[in-house]
Design a protein around this motif. Structure first.
Motif, PDB file in Angstrom:
ATOM      1  N   VAL A 172       7.853   2.605 -10.452  1.00  0.00           N
ATOM      2  CA  VAL A 172       8.145   4.008 -10.140  1.00  0.00           C
ATOM      3  C   VAL A 172       9.513   4.390 -10.698  1.00  0.00           C
ATOM      4  CG1 VAL A 172       8.547   5.659  -8.278  1.00  0.00           C
ATOM      5  CG2 VAL A 172       6.681   3.997  -8.096  1.00  0.00           C
ATOM      6  N   ILE A 173      10.497   3.527 -10.504  1.00  0.00           N
ATOM      7  CA  ILE A 173      11.849   3.804 -10.999  1.00  0.00           C
ATOM      8  C   ILE A 173      11.853   3.876 -12.528  1.00  0.00           C
ATOM      9  CG2 ILE A 173      14.156   2.824 -11.212  1.00  0.00           C
ATOM     10  CD1 ILE A 173      13.927   1.832  -8.379  1.00  0.00           C
ATOM     11  N   LEU A 174      11.093   3.003 -13.183  1.00  0.00           N
ATOM     12  CA  LEU A 174      11.062   3.022 -14.644  1.00  0.00           C
ATOM     13  C   LEU A 174      10.457   4.327 -15.165  1.00  0.00           C
ATOM     14  CD1 LEU A 174      11.840   1.307 -17.043  1.00  0.00           C
ATOM     15  CD2 LEU A 174       9.551   0.310 -17.034  1.00  0.00           C
ATOM     16  N   LEU A 175       9.410   4.821 -14.479  1.00  0.00           N
ATOM     17  CA  LEU A 175       8.871   6.129 -14.842  1.00  0.00           C
ATOM     18  C   LEU A 175       9.929   7.216 -14.639  1.00  0.00           C
ATOM     19  CD1 LEU A 175       5.277   6.015 -13.278  1.00  0.00           C
ATOM     20  CD2 LEU A 175       5.847   6.041 -15.707  1.00  0.00           C
ATOM     21  N   GLU A 189       0.826  -1.203   0.000  1.00  0.00           N
ATOM     22  CA  GLU A 189       0.000   0.000   0.000  1.00  0.00           C
ATOM     23  C   GLU A 189       0.864   1.260   0.000  1.00  0.00           C
ATOM     24  OE1 GLU A 189      -2.602  -0.271   3.322  1.00  0.00           O
ATOM     25  OE2 GLU A 189      -3.900  -1.774   2.397  1.00  0.00           O
ATOM     26  N   GLU A 190       1.962   1.228   0.750  1.00  0.00           N
ATOM     27  CA  GLU A 190       2.877   2.369   0.747  1.00  0.00           C
ATOM     28  C   GLU A 190       3.486   2.584  -0.638  1.00  0.00           C
ATOM     29  OE1 GLU A 190       7.197   3.674   2.628  1.00  0.00           O
ATOM     30  OE2 GLU A 190       6.092   1.987   3.487  1.00  0.00           O
ATOM     31  N   ALA A 191       3.843   1.498  -1.293  1.00  0.00           N
ATOM     32  CA  ALA A 191       4.410   1.610  -2.645  1.00  0.00           C
ATOM     33  C   ALA A 191       3.396   2.193  -3.616  1.00  0.00           C
ATOM     34  CB  ALA A 191       4.882   0.237  -3.120  1.00  0.00           C
ATOM     35  N   ILE A 192       2.141   1.786  -3.490  1.00  0.00           N
ATOM     36  CA  ILE A 192       1.097   2.333  -4.354  1.00  0.00           C
ATOM     37  C   ILE A 192       0.941   3.831  -4.120  1.00  0.00           C
ATOM     38  CG2 ILE A 192      -1.390   2.335  -4.775  1.00  0.00           C
ATOM     39  CD1 ILE A 192      -1.389  -0.658  -4.328  1.00  0.00           C
ATOM     40  N   GLY A 193       1.027   4.239  -2.862  1.00  0.00           N
ATOM     41  CA  GLY A 193       0.945   5.670  -2.565  1.00  0.00           C
ATOM     42  C   GLY A 193       2.069   6.451  -3.223  1.00  0.00           C
ATOM     43  N   VAL A 194       3.287   5.929  -3.184  1.00  0.00           N
ATOM     44  CA  VAL A 194       4.417   6.586  -3.841  1.00  0.00           C
ATOM     45  C   VAL A 194       4.196   6.637  -5.354  1.00  0.00           C
ATOM     46  CG1 VAL A 194       6.895   6.447  -4.293  1.00  0.00           C
ATOM     47  CG2 VAL A 194       6.007   5.925  -2.009  1.00  0.00           C
ATOM     48  N   ALA A 195       3.674   5.547  -5.913  1.00  0.00           N
ATOM     49  CA  ALA A 195       3.422   5.510  -7.362  1.00  0.00           C
ATOM     50  C   ALA A 195       2.380   6.545  -7.770  1.00  0.00           C
ATOM     51  CB  ALA A 195       2.973   4.111  -7.768  1.00  0.00           C
ATOM     52  N   GLN A 196       1.355   6.721  -6.940  1.00  0.00           N
ATOM     53  CA  GLN A 196       0.333   7.723  -7.256  1.00  0.00           C
ATOM     54  C   GLN A 196       0.901   9.130  -7.205  1.00  0.00           C
ATOM     55  OE1 GLN A 196      -2.578   6.601  -4.311  1.00  0.00           O
ATOM     56  NE2 GLN A 196      -3.716   5.319  -5.738  1.00  0.00           N
ATOM     57  N   ILE A 197       1.741   9.396  -6.216  1.00  0.00           N
ATOM     58  CA  ILE A 197       2.391  10.707  -6.131  1.00  0.00           C
ATOM     59  C   ILE A 197       3.303  10.924  -7.334  1.00  0.00           C
ATOM     60  CG2 ILE A 197       3.991  12.105  -4.781  1.00  0.00           C
ATOM     61  CD1 ILE A 197       2.924  10.713  -2.282  1.00  0.00           C
ATOM     62  N   MET A 198       4.018   9.884  -7.729  1.00  0.00           N
ATOM     63  CA  MET A 198       4.904   9.977  -8.883  1.00  0.00           C
ATOM     64  C   MET A 198       4.124  10.315 -10.149  1.00  0.00           C
ATOM     65  SD  MET A 198       8.033   9.632  -9.979  1.00  0.00           S
ATOM     66  CE  MET A 198       9.109   9.046 -11.300  1.00  0.00           C
ATOM     67  N   ASP A 199       3.018   9.639 -10.344  1.00  0.00           N
ATOM     68  CA  ASP A 199       2.205   9.867 -11.532  1.00  0.00           C
ATOM     69  C   ASP A 199       1.662  11.299 -11.551  1.00  0.00           C
ATOM     70  OD1 ASP A 199       0.967   8.763 -13.928  1.00  0.00           O
ATOM     71  OD2 ASP A 199      -0.928   8.987 -12.862  1.00  0.00           O
ATOM     72  N   GLN A 200       1.179  11.756 -10.414  1.00  0.00           N
ATOM     73  CA  GLN A 200       0.649  13.113 -10.324  1.00  0.00           C
ATOM     74  C   GLN A 200       1.751  14.150 -10.523  1.00  0.00           C
ATOM     75  OE1 GLN A 200      -1.431  13.859  -6.687  1.00  0.00           O
ATOM     76  NE2 GLN A 200      -1.875  15.993  -7.156  1.00  0.00           N
ATOM     77  N   SER A 201       2.925  13.885  -9.997  1.00  0.00           N
ATOM     78  CA  SER A 201       4.041  14.826 -10.127  1.00  0.00           C
ATOM     79  C   SER A 201       4.488  14.954 -11.574  1.00  0.00           C
ATOM     80  CB  SER A 201       5.212  14.367  -9.252  1.00  0.00           C
ATOM     81  OG  SER A 201       4.817  14.245  -7.903  1.00  0.00           O
ATOM     82  N   LEU A 202       4.481  13.857 -12.310  1.00  0.00           N
ATOM     83  CA  LEU A 202       4.838  13.915 -13.727  1.00  0.00           C
ATOM     84  C   LEU A 202       3.822  14.728 -14.517  1.00  0.00           C
ATOM     85  CD1 LEU A 202       6.064  10.246 -14.316  1.00  0.00           C
ATOM     86  CD2 LEU A 202       7.466  12.313 -14.366  1.00  0.00           C
ATOM     87  N   ASP A 203       2.537  14.562 -14.174  1.00  0.00           N
ATOM     88  CA  ASP A 203       1.499  15.337 -14.856  1.00  0.00           C
ATOM     89  C   ASP A 203       1.659  16.835 -14.591  1.00  0.00           C
ATOM     90  OD1 ASP A 203       0.420  13.077 -15.950  1.00  0.00           O
ATOM     91  OD2 ASP A 203      -1.119  12.829 -14.411  1.00  0.00           O
ATOM     92  N   GLU A 204       2.064  17.164 -13.369  1.00  0.00           N
ATOM     93  CA  GLU A 204       2.186  18.568 -12.988  1.00  0.00           C
ATOM     94  C   GLU A 204       3.586  19.125 -13.230  1.00  0.00           C
ATOM     95  OE1 GLU A 204       1.080  18.520  -8.912  1.00  0.00           O
ATOM     96  OE2 GLU A 204      -1.065  18.125  -9.309  1.00  0.00           O
ATOM     97  N   ASN A 205       4.491  18.302 -13.799  1.00  0.00           N
ATOM     98  CA  ASN A 205       5.879  18.719 -14.055  1.00  0.00           C
ATOM     99  C   ASN A 205       6.568  19.210 -12.783  1.00  0.00           C
ATOM    100  OD1 ASN A 205       5.911  18.168 -16.856  1.00  0.00           O
ATOM    101  ND2 ASN A 205       4.835  20.078 -17.263  1.00  0.00           N
ATOM    102  N   ASN A 206       6.263  18.549 -11.676  1.00  0.00           N
ATOM    103  CA  ASN A 206       6.892  18.872 -10.398  1.00  0.00           C
ATOM    104  C   ASN A 206       8.178  18.057 -10.294  1.00  0.00           C
ATOM    105  OD1 ASN A 206       7.647  19.264  -7.715  1.00  0.00           O
ATOM    106  ND2 ASN A 206       5.536  19.273  -6.976  1.00  0.00           N
ATOM    107  N   PHE A 207       9.288  18.612 -10.829  1.00  0.00           N
ATOM    108  CA  PHE A 207      10.531  17.864 -10.929  1.00  0.00           C
ATOM    109  C   PHE A 207      11.093  17.493  -9.563  1.00  0.00           C
ATOM    110  CE2 PHE A 207      11.315  20.246 -15.155  1.00  0.00           C
ATOM    111  CZ  PHE A 207      10.368  19.441 -15.771  1.00  0.00           C
TER     112      PHE A 207
END
Length: 898
Positions: A568-571, A504-522
């Motif tokens: 997450v790392i591959l993204l 569940e923690e990993a899924i949370g990190v993946a969701q943040i990663m996906d959202q950050s890429l959409d928002e260009n939050n480097f």
């Protein structure tokens, strides 16, 4: 006997011979079936048979509270309607012997899953519904004369059911004991078996609603074919005019032509038995739940049953306490849980099926399921924006005016919210929370404990993040039909709660990663990459120690935290490559290859590593990585051929003097066809558009189809890429996909087995797959395709697109491709579905020679500025190895004379 020697039975209304022995036997049978209200034998022997049969009477003092199930939904009522409390008559008293109950027990009842198919019921212990049953077995069969006598007496058998679809009624309120009659509605667009319920006491026979769909499907042919008529009365009145109304109906007459031994009689008997089975089944269903409430409870019960070790005792008690809540509280909670939220104004919460919202909110709050905010001291600052979104535009403007802030009349709601938030954060309006609560009054939201627990239960039930409770609704409404299969579960996905929490923690990190890429939050992207790498690094020793092929190739590995972190790392690698930070990308790729030594994704990682090393000006190291990758058994299909081409390109003297063993197969020429067209645009960076032969605008693929249909030799075909191939594979291999394999099916909402994209799929079904492929090779593909289409049309299946491809096109393609090529392609998909399920050539073409012989061709279409990638070349060469005819069609602008 003369007509005067016959009397009318006061119980069932049938004519009975007046002889005492016959009369008494008949009366005993009527009483044993509880056909009517209780009458003593003494009263009956007075032979006072002159009065006509009266309506069934109801005593309100004997009634009990009952709520109808949404199973009884009208054929016209596609909208979910909840029901509220009403009274129902307690059953009439009589002798204990019940012939009809014995009659029902003579057949074994099949059960199916919610998808509604009768094949291979899902044996996972979940709710089932009854369907058609086989003929009576010889061991259980009732004596024929008793069965015939029972059918003869159906005119006296009461049927307890409901009026549904009340929103279509002409009468808003009904009276207890009101007389009703039935009328077929064959022109109903939603259900050709629909049966209207009419008010018999009204001169104009107003429509009161419909019979439930499940009952109407068997009762309607009885009414039409055998001229049965039914009358009855309302036996209870619900609180709401839209809720289902309990009724009791009785057959008044029956016309059955032919003898009892004829087919007509057997059909009649079967239909009548089905009517009784549906009625009996409805009695056993929980009558006090709405459909969405029932689905939610089913989800919780199933998760607690299958995975109790993943919850603490307190968590299990909390989840189990949900069923002890009142009906209103459960319904309201599920409604709020499925809404977007997170905040709701208590004054706007109104649902017709929730009788007392205020009391339900209090109960939910007292039990910790929701949080109430009615005092400013309890208002968290982080929730200010969400609370502001509850206000209307006029309320927002009113607050701004109160604060004496500038407010443009045409401002959008989001701008008004942003203006108030900036004021609040700046400290210039500390009274803003008070002003908000003055307008919203009490607000509520799902508690964090309930949200986290039920979110976990939902994910454990569906095993993915895409499906939620709406999946139940899609099935209930008939919008989606899932295939049938057996759930054979012998292994837990999560062995301990710590594994689940890490996942569940990993899924949370993946969701943040996906959202950050959409928002260009480097900055946040880099933080997610660092977290994922640290988590994998901390468990790398454990991964290497346990990474046997048997373990890491299992389809359940995707439910581990390390697998999610690898995504997450591959993204992150793609992000770093886009930013030309190749050193960082190379470091992460090496980390993945070192940690996941037995993974089907190693091919893509190795190709990317070789390419990035070349970008860094390290051709020797890039070549070494490619050569080492070719020795890796987990690198296959397109990735393997891409590495082979890299070895040939980079491995030239003086780097390498020895020629590899595979150049001849890789350097084979692929046939090219060149066509010209009138371009619509020639701008770089935009997809090429042309004018077709009909003058209409089209893409290069449509232009190529037109060419092959005319100048190219009369080919028919489709632009489909991988779509048609996956449809053909799904239809041809249907029985293989949904065969009985342990642990690959865990919910009723799967469109394919969990192991489809892993090596486990082929290895676990090798003998079944090979025997099936032999049939395809021997020319039975078209027959298998037609059978599968007819049996499963419309059923959701991984890769199958029922709307895009017609049966005629699929048959033509299959017959022209031929058995050997089809068998070879299906074998590749079965062995490595992940690699072969994408990247196929653009066009599939076919043409017939004579009546039934034909040929097929695969074509990759390239526009003026497109080049054939190494991956696409690898696909074409592999397809040629399978026996397909493949070529490249290059489209270029037509030369114009000046």
């Amino acid at each position: 006997m003369s007509s005067s020697d016959w009397v009318t039975c006061p119980v069932c209304g049938n004519k009975v011979p007046g002889e005492d022995c016959i009369l008494n036997s008949h009366l005993d049978g009527c009483l044993s079936r509880r056909t009517k209200r209780k009458l003593t034998q003494l009263t009956l022997l007075q032979l006072n048979f002159g009065c006509s049969q009266s309506n069934v009477q109801v005593s309100s003092s004997e009634s009990e509270k009952l709520l109808t199930s949404d199973l009884y939904k009208s054929p016209c009522d596609s909208e979910e309607k909840a029901t509220c409390g009403f009274s129902k008559v307690s059953p009439s008293e009589g002798k204990s012997h019940d012939q009809w109950r014995r009659f029902l027990q003579t057949e074994s009842v099949k059960q199916i899953d919610m998808a509604g198919s009768t094949e291979n019921p899902i044996s996972d212990g979940r709710a089932k519904i009854m369907v058609d049953v086989p003929a009576l077995s010889a061991d259980n069969e009732e004596p024929r004369h008793l069965m015939d006598e029972t059918v003869d007496d159906i005119s006296g058998v009461p049927i307890d059911t409901f009026i549904v679809g009340r929103k279509f009624s002409d009468v808003k309120y009904l009276n207890l004991g009101a007389s009703i009659s039935l009328l077929r509605d064959p022109d109903n667009i939603n259900d050709s078996n629909a049966i209207k319920v009419l008010s018999a006491s009204s001169a104009c026979c107003k429509v009161l609603g419909y019979l439930p769909r499940e009952l109407a499907q068997y009762l309607s042919p009885l009414i039409e074919k055998y001229c049965l008529t039914f009358e009855g009365c309302v036996i209870a009145v619900p609180r709401s005019s839209l809720h289902a109304v309990p009724i009791q109906i009785v057959c008044q007459n029956m016309i059955l032509n032919g003898e009892k031994g004829c087919d007509n009689f057997e059909v009649f008997k079967h239909l009548w038995q089905k009517v009784l089975q549906v009625v009996e089944f409805a009695k056993n269903r929980p009558p006090n739940t709405t459909k969405y409430q029932e689905n939610f409870c089913l989800l919780l019960q199933e998760v607690l049953r299958s995975s109790p070790h993943l919850f603490t005792d307190d968590e299990k008690k909390f989840i189990e306490s949900f069923t002890s809540l009142s009906e209103d509280s459960r319904r309201l909670f599920v409604r709020l849980y499925t809404r977007k939220g997170p905040w709701f104004r208590l004054s706007t919460i109104m649902y017709p099926e929730v009788c007392n919202c205020q009391q339900a909110v209090k109960e939910l709050s007292a039990n910790g399921y929701i949080c109430l905010f009615e005092d400013i001291t309890e208002l968290p600052e982080d929730d200010m924006k969400n609370l502001l979104s509850l206000l209307t535009v006029s309320e927002l403007r009113d607050i701004l005016c109160t604060l004496k802030k500038k407010c443009n009349r045409g401002s959008r709601k989001q701008n008004l919210i942003a203006s108030l938030l900036s004021c609040y954060k700046g400290g210039s309006c500390p009274v803003l929370p008070h002003l908000i609560l003055e307008r919203t009054d009490i607000c509520t939201r799902i508690s964090s404990e309930a949200e986290s627990l039920f979110w976990r239960a939902e994910r454990l039930f569906f095993l993915n993040g895409e499906q939620d409770l709406s999946a139940f609704l899609l099935v209930d409404l008939g919008i989606v039909k899932y295939p049938t299969y057996n759930c054979i579960i012998s292994e837990q996905i999560f062995s301990s709660k710590s594994d689940l929490l890490a996942y569940e923690e990993a899924i949370g990190v993946a969701q943040i990663m996906d959202q950050s890429l959409d928002e260009n939050n480097f900055e946040l992207v880099l933080r997610c990459i660092m977290i994922a790498e640290s988590r994998i690094s901390s468990s790398s020793e454990k991964l290497i120690e346990t990474s046997t092929p048997e373990l890491m190739s299992t389809f359940l590995s995707c439910f581990s935290a390390s697998w999610v972190y690898s995504k997450v790392i591959l993204l992150g690698i793609s992000f770093l490559e886009r930013e030309q930070r190749y050193n960082d990308a190379i470091h992460l790729l090496r980390r993945l290859l070192n940690c996941f030594t037995c993974d089907r994704r190693r091919g893509y990682w190795t190709v990317r590593l070789s390419i990035d090393l070349e970008h860094m000006g390290c051709p020797n190291e890039s070549l070494s990585v490619a050569e080492t990758g070719l020795l890796d058994p987990w690198i296959r299909a397109g990735s393997r051929m891409a590495l082979q081409r890299r070895v040939l390109r980079l491995g030239k003297p003086p780097r390498r003097w020895k020629t590899p063993s595979f150049p001849e197969s890789i350097k084979r020429n692929i046939t090219e066809v060149h066509i010209q067209g009138r371009p619509l645009n020639c701008e770089a960076g935009r997809k090429s558009r042309f004018y077709g032969e009909d003058g209409e605008q089209c893409g290069v693929e449509q232009l190529a189809l037109q060419y092959y249909a005319t100048e190219g030799g009369g080919w028919q075909g489709v632009h489909t890429e991988s779509g048609i191939w996956l449809t053909i594979f799904g239809l041809l291999m249907w029985n293989v996909l949904f065969s009985d394999v342990p642990n690959v099916f865990r919910t009723r909402f799967q469109t394919g087995p969990l192991d489809l994209e892993t090596d486990h799929f082929y290895l676990a079904r090798m003998s079944l797959i090979e025997s099936h492929l032999q049939k395809i090779h021997d020319g039975l593909a078209e027959e298998i395709l037609i059978t599968s289409w007819e049996l499963h049309m419309g059923t959701a299946c991984r890769g199958v697109n029922w709307d895009r491809h017609s049966l005629s096109d699929l048959r033509a393609a299959v017959s022209c491709i031929g058995g050997p090529c089809l068998a070879s392609l299906c074998r590749h998909l079965a062995q490595d579905y992940r690699s072969w399920s994408s990247g196929m050539p653009d066009l599939l073409l076919w043409r017939f020679h004579g009546d039934y012989r034909g040929e097929a061709k695969l074509v990759e279409v390239k526009g003026p500025r497109d080049q054939l990638s190494e991956q696409q070349r690898a696909w074409l060469l592999l397809l040629m190895d399978c026996g397909f005819k493949a070529e490249v069609c290059k489209v270029s602008p037509a030369l114009t004379s000046t």
